[in-house]
Design a protein around this motif. Structure first.
Motif, PDB file in Angstrom:
ATOM      1  N   SER A  10       6.845  11.786  -6.631  1.00  0.00           N
ATOM      2  CA  SER A  10       7.421  11.480  -5.320  1.00  0.00           C
ATOM      3  C   SER A  10       8.365  12.579  -4.816  1.00  0.00           C
ATOM      4  N   ARG A  11       8.817  13.436  -5.706  1.00  0.00           N
ATOM      5  CA  ARG A  11       9.749  14.491  -5.311  1.00  0.00           C
ATOM      6  C   ARG A  11       9.799  15.561  -6.395  1.00  0.00           C
ATOM      7  N   PHE A  15       6.047  16.584  -7.215  1.00  0.00           N
ATOM      8  CA  PHE A  15       5.582  16.646  -5.824  1.00  0.00           C
ATOM      9  C   PHE A  15       4.936  17.999  -5.537  1.00  0.00           C
ATOM     10  N   SER A  32       3.514   7.507  -9.166  1.00  0.00           N
ATOM     11  CA  SER A  32       4.954   7.461  -8.951  1.00  0.00           C
ATOM     12  C   SER A  32       5.328   6.091  -8.405  1.00  0.00           C
ATOM     13  N   ASN A  34       7.168   5.548  -5.985  1.00  0.00           N
ATOM     14  CA  ASN A  34       7.051   5.687  -4.533  1.00  0.00           C
ATOM     15  C   ASN A  34       5.885   6.630  -4.233  1.00  0.00           C
ATOM     16  N   SER A  35       4.764   6.074  -3.836  1.00  0.00           N
ATOM     17  CA  SER A  35       3.567   6.887  -3.579  1.00  0.00           C
ATOM     18  C   SER A  35       3.535   7.471  -2.166  1.00  0.00           C
ATOM     19  N   LYS A  36       4.433   7.007  -1.293  1.00  0.00           N
ATOM     20  CA  LYS A  36       4.384   7.388   0.125  1.00  0.00           C
ATOM     21  C   LYS A  36       4.515   8.904   0.368  1.00  0.00           C
ATOM     22  N   SER A  50       1.008   3.759  -6.414  1.00  0.00           N
ATOM     23  CA  SER A  50       2.332   3.250  -6.751  1.00  0.00           C
ATOM     24  C   SER A  50       2.277   2.782  -8.196  1.00  0.00           C
TER      25      SER A  50
END
Length: 226
Positions: A10-11, A15, A32, A34-36, A50
């Motif tokens: 996610s980061r 990422f 992750s 947070n999959s967004k 997610s």
């Protein structure tokens, strides 16, 4: 074209790795909580799920997903990590446990799930820390984090020995400080010598070629002493 699984996407470094592998034409499964951030990129050949590595039931479900969606895994990069910076006397049992679940137990369960989909020429890369290397400089406040990162290093060596005949290869990268969000959260104001994209490029190259030269090895990736 390789099939790659990366956790903690996610980061930060994870990422950046997803973008690099995708640009190189590989198939990537990005995992992750947070999959967004990855989904929003709409990258070709990338699936973002997610996924909570601390939830064993989700790891079991992943096995079913792999049977239908990927079938073969060439590279697994255990990049997800949890860092808490707090004095030992103030560190709660739950915080200590969370470090070990995310940094050791989760990756161990994930490896057990993914291994049936990997062949002899596959490569498992565990991302650890210089703080987990025996004899390295240690820092107050990182008792849970650094000790858990030491545990994943030992596990890497053990699995390389256990699977040396059948494969895949297992190696670990003990990385130094990188200017990630996690570093900033733990040590506000600290300036690291490397950017996430720089470390991501190194890890990508190593994951694609390192198993030709190494198995069961711990490579220290740090430009600073300590």
């Amino acid at each position: 074209m390789k099939n790659i699984i990366i956790t903690g996407t996610s980061r930060g470094i994870g990422f950046e790795m997803v973008k690099l592998f995708a640009e190189a034409g590989h198939n990537v499964l990005a995992l992750s909580r947070n999959s967004k951030p990855i989904s929003d990129l709409n990258l070709k050949n990338v699936s973002a799920l997610s996924f909570d590595i601390s939830d064993e039931s989700e790891i079991v479900k992943l096995g079913g997903y792999l049977q239908t969606a990927m079938k073969k895994v060439d590279i697994l990069i255990n990049n997800a990590g949890y860092l808490v910076s707090k004095s030992f006397s103030e560190l709660s049992s739950q915080e200590f446990k969370e470090c070990y679940i995310v940094n050791v137990l989760g990756p161990a369960t994930l490896m057990r799930t993914v291994l049936p989909f990997m062949k002899k020429d596959g490569h498992v890369v565990n991302i650890s820390s210089m703080g987990g290397v025996q004899g390295s400089v240690k820092f107050p406040g990182l008792s849970a984090y650094s000790s858990s990162k030491g545990a994943i290093l030992t596990l890497t060596e053990l699995l390389a020995e256990e699977y040396k005949e059948s494969g895949p290869s297992f190696n670990a990268l003990a990385i130094g400080s990188v200017q990630t969000e996690m570093l900033e959260e733990a040590f506000p104001g600290l300036k690291a010598p490397l950017l996430p994209i720089e470390m991501a490029e190194y890890i990508m190259d190593f994951s694609l070629t390192g198993n030709k030269f190494y198995n069961g090895k711990i490579l220290q990736v740090s430009s600073t002493t300590p």
